[in-house]
Structures are given as structure tokens and as C-alpha cells.
Design an enzyme around this catalytic site. Structure first.
Site, PDB file in Angstrom:
ATOM      1  N   GLY A 142      -8.562   7.890  -9.841  1.00  0.00           N
ATOM      2  CA  GLY A 142      -8.310   8.928 -10.837  1.00  0.00           C
ATOM      3  C   GLY A 142      -7.862   8.387 -12.172  1.00  0.00           C
ATOM      4  O   GLY A 142      -8.369   8.788 -13.230  1.00  0.00           O
ATOM      5  N   ALA A 143      -6.904   7.466 -12.172  1.00  0.00           N
ATOM      6  CA  ALA A 143      -6.351   6.969 -13.437  1.00  0.00           C
ATOM      7  C   ALA A 143      -7.382   6.143 -14.200  1.00  0.00           C
ATOM      8  O   ALA A 143      -7.572   6.323 -15.410  1.00  0.00           O
ATOM      9  CB  ALA A 143      -5.095   6.131 -13.167  1.00  0.00           C
TER      10      ALA A 143
ATOM     11  N   PHE B   1       4.598  23.931  -3.019  1.00  0.00           N
ATOM     12  CA  PHE B   1       4.658  22.537  -2.580  1.00  0.00           C
ATOM     13  C   PHE B   1       6.104  22.077  -2.589  1.00  0.00           C
ATOM     14  O   PHE B   1       6.931  22.646  -3.300  1.00  0.00           O
ATOM     15  CB  PHE B   1       3.821  21.658  -3.523  1.00  0.00           C
TER      16      PHE B   1
ATOM     17  N   ASP C  19      -3.391  -5.579  -5.029  1.00  0.00           N
ATOM     18  CA  ASP C  19      -3.918  -6.734  -5.767  1.00  0.00           C
ATOM     19  C   ASP C  19      -3.559  -6.661  -7.257  1.00  0.00           C
ATOM     20  O   ASP C  19      -3.106  -7.634  -7.856  1.00  0.00           O
ATOM     21  CB  ASP C  19      -5.454  -6.827  -5.666  1.00  0.00           C
TER      22      ASP C  19
ATOM     23  N   GLN D 220       7.845   5.679  -0.890  1.00  0.00           N
ATOM     24  CA  GLN D 220       7.931   6.989  -0.242  1.00  0.00           C
ATOM     25  C   GLN D 220       7.276   7.027   1.140  1.00  0.00           C
ATOM     26  O   GLN D 220       6.123   6.616   1.286  1.00  0.00           O
ATOM     27  CB  GLN D 220       7.252   8.040  -1.119  1.00  0.00           C
TER      28      GLN D 220
ATOM     29  N   HIS E 203       5.975   9.711   3.709  1.00  0.00           N
ATOM     30  CA  HIS E 203       5.605  11.122   3.793  1.00  0.00           C
ATOM     31  C   HIS E 203       5.958  11.606   5.188  1.00  0.00           C
ATOM     32  O   HIS E 203       5.655  10.928   6.170  1.00  0.00           O
ATOM     33  CB  HIS E 203       4.101  11.254   3.527  1.00  0.00           C
TER      34      HIS E 203
ATOM     35  N   LEU F 224      -2.613  11.134   6.879  1.00  0.00           N
ATOM     36  CA  LEU F 224      -1.797  12.164   6.253  1.00  0.00           C
ATOM     37  C   LEU F 224      -2.217  13.575   6.655  1.00  0.00           C
ATOM     38  O   LEU F 224      -3.399  13.900   6.675  1.00  0.00           O
ATOM     39  CB  LEU F 224      -1.926  12.024   4.736  1.00  0.00           C
TER      40      LEU F 224
ATOM     41  N   GLU G 128       1.334  18.139   2.788  1.00  0.00           N
ATOM     42  CA  GLU G 128       2.454  19.034   2.601  1.00  0.00           C
ATOM     43  C   GLU G 128       1.973  20.476   2.402  1.00  0.00           C
ATOM     44  O   GLU G 128       2.739  21.424   2.604  1.00  0.00           O
ATOM     45  CB  GLU G 128       3.183  18.561   1.338  1.00  0.00           C
TER      46      GLU G 128
ATOM     47  N   ARG H  62      10.056  14.992  -0.011  1.00  0.00           N
ATOM     48  CA  ARG H  62       9.579  14.183   1.108  1.00  0.00           C
ATOM     49  C   ARG H  62      10.597  13.190   1.637  1.00  0.00           C
ATOM     50  O   ARG H  62      10.703  12.978   2.840  1.00  0.00           O
ATOM     51  CB  ARG H  62       8.321  13.426   0.671  1.00  0.00           C
TER      52      ARG H  62
ATOM     53  N   HIS I  38       3.526   6.060   2.285  1.00  0.00           N
ATOM     54  CA  HIS I  38       2.583   6.885   1.541  1.00  0.00           C
ATOM     55  C   HIS I  38       2.412   6.484   0.085  1.00  0.00           C
ATOM     56  O   HIS I  38       1.292   6.423  -0.414  1.00  0.00           O
ATOM     57  CB  HIS I  38       3.043   8.331   1.639  1.00  0.00           C
TER      58      HIS I  38
ATOM     59  N   GLU J 183      -0.820   4.862  -9.586  1.00  0.00           N
ATOM     60  CA  GLU J 183       0.173   4.352  -8.631  1.00  0.00           C
ATOM     61  C   GLU J 183       0.551   2.900  -8.905  1.00  0.00           C
ATOM     62  O   GLU J 183       1.665   2.477  -8.614  1.00  0.00           O
ATOM     63  CB  GLU J 183      -0.331   4.500  -7.189  1.00  0.00           C
TER      64      GLU J 183
ATOM     65  N   ARG K  57       8.874  10.568  -5.455  1.00  0.00           N
ATOM     66  CA  ARG K  57       7.868  11.394  -6.116  1.00  0.00           C
ATOM     67  C   ARG K  57       7.749  12.748  -5.433  1.00  0.00           C
ATOM     68  O   ARG K  57       7.756  12.837  -4.207  1.00  0.00           O
ATOM     69  CB  ARG K  57       6.506  10.690  -6.071  1.00  0.00           C
TER      70      ARG K  57
END
Lengths: 576, 232
Positions: free
Chosen positions: A15-16, A116, A218, A237, A239, A249, A252, A283, A349, A380, A391
Site C-alpha cells: 500500500g505505501a 473497531f 529486509d 503488537q 493481535h 488473522l 477485529e 489489541r 501482527h 510498516e 497501533r
């Protein structure tokens, strides 16, 4: 060797990385490197939602989101960054919709939102519907949508290239990366004015994890070896709801839709610990509730797990809003969640820590926030820090799009002004030496054995509950495993698609991450968020309202503290 | 329980053609096929090569032929397979090494259907509206993880390199039936060819192969009907 020159190179196509790439595409000459194919990135495994105070189903404000983020992070969050996150989340989610992301909809056709953990109305009064979602595959929809945009914008993808090194000039400017083209075994130097590391986390250092096998840190470890500090690595974290033994997973969102945790006696225990938010407490806390229940003998059948109960939800809600995770329970446990209880345990997680950055995604090198020119990180792999000591659910996806976008935009400005820095002499020297070492040795230690030992130690001694003795033992074990790693030998000595070689390289990176986690956890003599010390059970703001920076050098490890930015919300005791 | 895995191996550095090798391993009935592969790679033969990442059926890396059917190695448990298990690479694409095939052609087909939203400028404020009913029309095809299990299960793909394949049609469907999209005419033109939907012979192998439970053949039929009757 192959040489490439770009304005910017992005390592990691989750995503980033993709969000940054889309800002640059068409305006600069960029390369996106992934050791997988981009849509295989672990962003795709995110399930429950992405928070933004749209207020589509009930009143909400970004300031409430900001408060929840700061409190959820146990006040270690940099509040200027949390303000950016919460404010820009709204526009970023709308931008995803405009790109085509198929969010679930309200009857009026707006983006639907659900509850959430830790997300509240009016500064903690009760749960709020803030998480925008696409069934329970929100991350899948994000990675698909962003990859689609990447194709639309003709992004130059280097698929299945494994990063081996990151390059800096003598005066400390970032100037490129070295990669291994997995298919051919050829080494590439990608020379650029700017580098963005968006390579994700390192959950694979733990035995039970929700993370993909590619989550080996890495992109975090390689700059660390070159002297870049890592921030807040002790905050990892767990979860609460991973599938028993496998760690896969279960979102939540299951609790957001009304699911309840039950101990071996069938008791809904969360309300005993968190009377207001109950099962939707953050969490770190719910994971500790489970740990406590198990420790006091109330695990299921006296074992180290509890149950997630969805049996009281309507089958229509389960089918429409939680289809994937109920499928996981059926596939991997043979359990039908509509009628049976699902065995769960906490699973490693998310890394709150990582490469320290400012709110533009620029990596910094010291407590004074001195920027390393040309070096960016987001997602992340980075630590802005918007997650602080813990988080909140959904905020990882918010982080990706908000700070991926900011980093991309800042890089665009940076490369328009910067000149291409020179490469160091023989840029592939280190990478080539490391590979040759691994490829030439025919007798030695087994990669899988070292990895299994590391994962066991980290799980036993550096997970939900920690204490001094165990952490010292873990430090000693990791140190011995690092010694063993120097003599590791692999079976595959070929050039093409040598995944034996890659696993060995990844293990080296994971050992670096593990070392930094343990170092931070030993130093921080307090309990805050996800870092819980049995021997220091209270939060200690007088001494530890500070980030840790861990540096690796030839003389060993060194730690410095970095002040937390506090703007709006003074630290208070964290109750839910 | 002890099982035998019969795996088709090919090393491009030394082999002229592929051959089978057998491995006896101890597994739990609840282990994934991927766990058995890892057991071999980590403790018996490190040269065994396959792709994998998420290990729970959402990233699409480890599609392969398991006892003759296209499946994800991380989504099939050992108890479903019996004592002797045959693993082969996907059919139809060039084998790079062991269970790893070249995905270039697959992604090229995917890209050829313009798999991205084509739409006028977004509203200046807020989201585009879409009713839950309109959202539901393309829900099934948004599940695709691009694993190539469907495309390489299709006998047409095995014999015809130009066929765009089920996965590309699924991803075209995802936009053709999205009320926000305006690229329908373009995509239908691309698919209204002998290398497009009309190559499909409704064999249903694709639907059987999809690890995400997408009704692939149905999606292809919906695209055919859209072409024939302009039903969108």
C-alpha cells in the site's frame, strides 16, 4: 551486473509503496522494486477496515480519531503526526474511492462504516462507526486498486527483485539500492536521487504470526546495518485473535460486528477488564486479557487458547460482512463459525517500530530529527510515529495511504531540486560478497534450524509479557544464533530462482530485527502499550515518555532517547 | 502420518527436461500442502523451489497442480489428499524451475483488458455514490487474487497462446459491471474477438480451480451476454 538510473526507486509494492509511486508516476522516472509480484504484498491480507472520520453513519470528527490514536498508542504517539494521520485519512479514503475501490455502501450509496477496537466518539465515551470497509478484505481491495492504478500510470515495476543492499554516499546521502533479480540471479544496481523503503514488517521473527513469509524485515535491517537507527523496536503488537497454532488473522471486525471472546468456562471475560469497550478494547490490552485468563487456568481445556464466539450473529451478517475469515475457520480448523466457537490465541501482527521518519516520510538519523538526504520510508517499515506503543486497528491502512502519499509528494519536490549523487566505489561489493559467502560454503549450519530457534525464543521471552531475566536470556540466544548464522550453508548453489539463497539472506535480516527488538525491550524498564514488563508493571512517564533509537555499529549497539511530540493531549492513565 | 510427495522437478541449470522425485515426509492431517513443501525444503532438499508468501490463501503465490487439479498449496490440507500426492507446476506457461512458472504472459493478458477504473473526474467533495445493489453486481469478481489457477486450468489456454484467459475476463467483468466505470465499450471491444470471450467453451475448469470461490464461468457468460444482448 546491470546498471539502471532513475529519479527515484521505491522498494516494496504494498500500500505505501504503490501510493507513493502513483504520486510520482508520469511526473518522474521511477522504479518500483518488489521481491514478489505487487498484488501479492501483505497489505492484501488486511481485513477489517480503514478508519476515517467521514461521519457517514453517525457523528464523527478527525479530532476524535486523533485522540483515540494517541490514547491507543499509550501517549507515545507523536501528536503532530497523529493530527496529520487523522485529518488526511478523510481525503485519502475518498481518493481510494475515486480510484475505484469497491467499498461496502450504506443504503444511501455512501461508504459504509463499522466499529473497531479503540475507536470512540467524543474522546472515549463509547464505540463509533469509523472503519470504512470492503467486506473483510479491505486490504485486498486496496492492493488491487493501487496496483490497477500503477498499471494505468505505466509504473516501471521490477517484479521479483530482492533487495540486497542500500547505498549511501560518503557524506551520508542515499543514492540507490542493489537488488537480485530472482529469476536470473543477476545483480542490479539502481542508482537514484531518492529511495523509499516501504517493505513492510518483520512478524516472521516470531513463531506464531499473522505475517506473510515475506515479512522478514529486509528493508528495515539493511539500512540499520549501514548505521541508520531503528526507532521503538520494542513495541511489537500481538493481535488477540489469531487462529490457534497457525496464527492466521481473524479480523477485529468479527468483534466490531458483535463477536465475543469467551474463556474455558464460557465467560465473556473482556468486560471484567474493560467495562466500557469490553471486547473492543485495544489489541495490546485484549491480548494481555487472554494471557491472564490462560495463566489463571481459564483457557479452553486448560490450554493456551480461548474462544471467539460468533454464533449469536445473524448468518446474513456473517456472509455479507465476514465471509473470508469464516472461510479461514472452516478451511484451517474445520469449524463452522455460525454454530461453533473458534479457537484463537494472540498472534504476532504488527511492528510499531521501524525506520524513524518525519511527517514527510524523510528518514531521520538522530534525536534532533536530522534528515538523511534522499532517504524516505513509509508504512510498516517506518516509524513516524503515529502508532506509539500500540497501533489501533485499521490505522495501519490509514498510515499506508496517508504517509505513502505524503512521501511520494515530497520525493517529487526533492528530486526536482536535487542532483544525482555519485555512487560509492564498487556499489555491489557488500552484496556480492555476502552472496558469494552463502553460495560457496557447502557445509555448515542449517537456515531452518536457526530460524526456528529464533522464532521460539522471541515467542517465549519477547512477546505479550516480558521480564528482565527472560530478555537477558533472549539476548544471549540471539547473539549465539547470530554466531551460528555466520557459518550457515545452503543446498542450492544455482543461479536461477534460488529461494534457498533468499531464505538465508532473509534470516540474516530477521536476526538484526530480533536483536534490536530485544535491546529496546531490555532497556525500557516500564510497561506501555504493547511492551509489558512483569518486573516494571507501571508506565513511567518521568523516565520513559520517550522514543528509543537503536544504532548498530562495529562497537556493538547504542541507544538514544528521542522526545515525544505532545501538542493537544497530556498523558493520562489509559482506561477503557 | 507419513505421506509420499511426488514432485515434478526441473533445474534450468542442469536438466534438459523435467522429472519426478519422491519424498517421504511426516505430516499432521491438518498441515497444509505448503507445510509439507516447507518440511522438504527446510530439512531434506533445499533446492526444491516454489513461490509462497501469505500462507493462507490470499496472496496468490502458490497455485500449482495438486493431484491433477489447480489449487493453492496453502489452502489444501493433507487430510484431503490421501497418502500419495502428486505436485506439478501449472500447465500452459514456461517452467522456470520446479514448481515456478513464468507469469509474464499471464500479467500481459491481465493488463490487456484495461483493469482499472475508467471514469470522468471524481466529484469535488465526497465519494461517488453507488447503491448496495449496484455494488453487489460485481462483488464476486473483486475477489480475484491473480493466482492464475483458473487460466492455467483452461484447456483452451493450453492450446492457444492468444486466448486472453479466464482471469483477465474476470478482471474485465469487475469493471464492466461497476456502475461507476465508463470504459465498458472499450473492454467489450477487446473481449469481442476470437482471442477474447468467444474462445471460451464453457468447460467450467476455471470455476473448479478458483481458490476464492469466484463463479468464473458465470462471469464469462455475463460478459458474453453483455456483448450479445447489450445487457449491462
Amino acid at each position: 551486473m546491470a546498471y539502471h538510473r532513475f529519479d527515484a526507486v521505491i522498494v516494496g509494492a504494498g500500500g505505501a509503496g504503490l501510493m507513493a509511486a502513483i504520486q510520482l508516476a508520469g511526473k518522474a522516472n521511477i522504479a518500483v522494486v518488489s521481491k514478489l509480484y505487487p498484488p501479492r504484498s501483505h497489505t492484501g491480507a488486511a481485513q477489517g477496515g480503514i478508519s476515517a472520520a467521514l461521519g457517514n453513519t453517525e457523528e464523527d470528527h478527525w479530532q476524535w480519531h486523533m485522540f483515540d490514536t494517541v490514547k491507543g498508542g499509550d501517549y507515545l504517539v507523536d501528536q503532530d503526526a497523529a493530527a496529520v494521520l487523522s485529518r488526511e485519512a478523510i481525503d485519502a479514503v475518498l481518493e481510494l474511492e475515486h480510484m475505484g475501490l469497491p467499498f461496502n455502501r450504506t443504503p444511501e450509496g455512501r461508504i459504509d462504516q463499522r466499529r473497531f477496537g479503540g475507536h470512540t466518539r467524543n474522546y472515549g465515551e463509547g464505540p463509533v462507526r469509523r472503519a470504512c470497509f470492503a467486506a473483510d478484505r479491505t486490504g485486498h481491495m486496496i492492493i488491487q486498486t493501487l496496483y490497477q492504478q500503477g498499471i494505468k500510470h505505466n509504473v516501471n515495476f521490477f517484479d521479483e527483485h530482492h533487495m540486497l543492499d542500500i547505498l549511501f554516499t560518503e557524506d551520508g546521502q542515499c543514492c540507490g539500492v542493489v537488488t537480485l533479480e530472482i529469476k536470473t540471479g543477476e545483480i542490479h544496481t539502481i542508482h537514484a536521487k531518492a529511495v523509499l523503503i516501504a517493505s513492510g514488517g518483520f512478524g516472521r521473527v516470531f513463531k506464531i504470526t499473522s505475517n506473510a513469509m515475506a515479512g522478514t524485515g529486509d528493508g528495515v535491517a539493511l539500512p540499520y546495518r549501514r548505521g541508520v537507527p531503528l526507532m521503538d523496536m520494542e513495541f511489537y503488537q500481538f493481535h488477540p485473535t489469531g487462529i490457534y497454532k497457525l496464527g492466521i488473522l481473524l479480523s477485529e471486525a468479527a468483534r466490531g460486528e458483535g463477536g465475543i471472546l469467551r474463556n474455558g468456562n464460557g465467560e465473556a471475560f473482556a468486560e471484567r477488564y474493560a467495562p466500557t469497550l469490553k471486547d473492543l478494547a485495544p489489541r495490546d490490552m485484549v491480548s494481555r486479557f487472554i494471557y491472564q485468563e490462560v495463566k489463571e487456568g481459564r483457557g479452553v481445556e486448560g490450554k493456551d487458547y480461548v474462544h471467539l464466539d460468533l454464533t449469536h450473529l445473524s448468518p446474513e451478517v456473517i456472509d455479507a460482512k465476514l465471509p473470508d475469515i469464516t472461510d479461514f475457520a472452516r478451511t484451517y480448523l474445520g469449524v463452522e463459525p455460525k454454530t461453533e466457537l473458534v479457537p484463537i490465541q494472540p498472534t504476532a501482527h504488527y511492528a510499531m517500530g521501524g525506520l524513524p521518519t518525519d511527517v514527510e516520510g524523510r528518514v531521520i538519523r538522530d534525536p534532533q530529527s536530522t534528515v538523511i538526504p534522499g532517504f524516505y520510508s513509509a508504512g510498516e517499515a517506518a516509524c513516524v510515529s503515529v502508532h506509539g506503543a500500540n497501533r489501533l486497528g485499521t490505522n495501519s491502512l490509514v498510515d499506508l495511504v496517508v504517509f505513502g502519499r505524503r512521501a511520494g509528494r515530497h520525493m517529487l519536490q526533492f528530486i526536482s531540486e536535487a542532483t544525482l549523487p555519485p555512487l560509492p566505489r564498487d556499489p555491489e561489493f557488500t552484496a556480492r560478497g555476502e552472496l558469494a559467502n552463502l553460495l560457496e560454503r557447502t557445509n555448515g549450519e542449517n537456515v531452518a534450524d536457526i530460524r526456528r530457534e529464533m522464532q521460539a525464543v522471541m515467542m517465549d521471552k519477547v512477546s505479550v509479557v516480558r521480564e528482565s531475566q527472560g530478555l537477558r536470556e533472549a539476548r544471549e540466544s540471539i547473539s549465539q544464533l547470530r554466531q551460528a548464522y555466520r557459518h550457515v550453508a545452503i543446498d542450492d548453489h544455482g543461479t536461477q530462482f534460488n529461494t534457498d539463497l533468499l531464505e538465508a539472506h532473509e534470516l540474516g535480516c530477521m536476526l538484526d530485527c530480533a536483536e534490536a527488538i530485544v535491546e529496546g525491550a531490555l532497556a525500557r524498564e516500564e510497561s506501555r502499550g504493547a511492551h509489558y514488563r512483569d518486573d516494571f508493571q507501571k508506565r513511567d512517564d518521568a523516565n520513559w515518555l520517550a522514543h528509543t533509537l537503536i544504532y548498530k555499529s562495529s562497537g556493538g549497539l547504542r541507544m538514544e532517547k528521542k522526545p515525544v511530540t505532545i501538542t493537544e493531549f497530556e498523558p493520562k492513565e489509559r482506561k477503557y | 502420518m507419513e505421506v509420499t510427495l511426488r514432485i515434478k522437478r526441473y533445474n534450468p541449470d542442469s536438466d534438459v527436461k523435467p522429472h519426478f522425485e519422491e519424498y517421504a515426509v511426516n505430516v499432521e492431517p491438518t498441515d497444509r500442502v505448503l507445510d509439507a513443501l516447507n518440511e522438504i525444503k527446510w530439512h531434506h532438499d533445499g533446492t526444491l523451489t516454489y513461490r509462497r508468501s501469505c500462507a493462507h490463501g490470499v496472496c496468490g503465490s502458490d497455485a500449482m497442480r495438486i493431484n491433477g487439479r489447480n489449487r493453492l498449496a496453502c489452502k489444501i490440507l493433507m487430510r484431503e489428499l490421501g497418502k500419495k500426492i502428486t505436485l506439478e507446476p501449472l500447465i500452459g506457461f514456461k517452467v522456470i524451475k520446479d514448481l515456478v512458472v513464468d507469469m509474464d504472459q499471464f500479467f500481459a493478458s491481465y493488463k490487456s483488458v484495461k483493469p482499472y477504473l475508467i471514469a470522468e473526474d471524481a466529484p469535488s467533495a465526497g465519494e461517488r455514490l453507488q447503491s448496495p445493489e449496484d455494488r453487489e453486481r460485481y462483488d464476486d469478481t473483486t475477489k480475484c487474487i491473480l493466482c492464475a489457477a483458473c487460466t492455467t486450468a483452461c484447456p483452451i489456454t493450453w492450446t492457444s497462446e492468444e486466448f486472453v484467459g479466464p482471469a483477465a475476463i474476470v478482471n474485465a467483468h469487475r469493471f464492466i459491471f461497476d456502475s461507476r466505470d465508463q470504459g465498458t465499450a472499450d473492454r467489450l471491444r477487446i473481449l469481442n474477438t476470437r482471442s477474447g470471450v468467444w474462445r471460451c467453451r464453457t468447460i467450467f475448469n476455471c470455476t473448479d480451480a478458483c481458490p476464492r470461490g469466484i463463479e468464473v464461468t458465470r462471469a464469462i457468460e455475463q460478459v458474453k451476454r453483455a456483448l450479445l444482448y447489450e445487457q449491462i
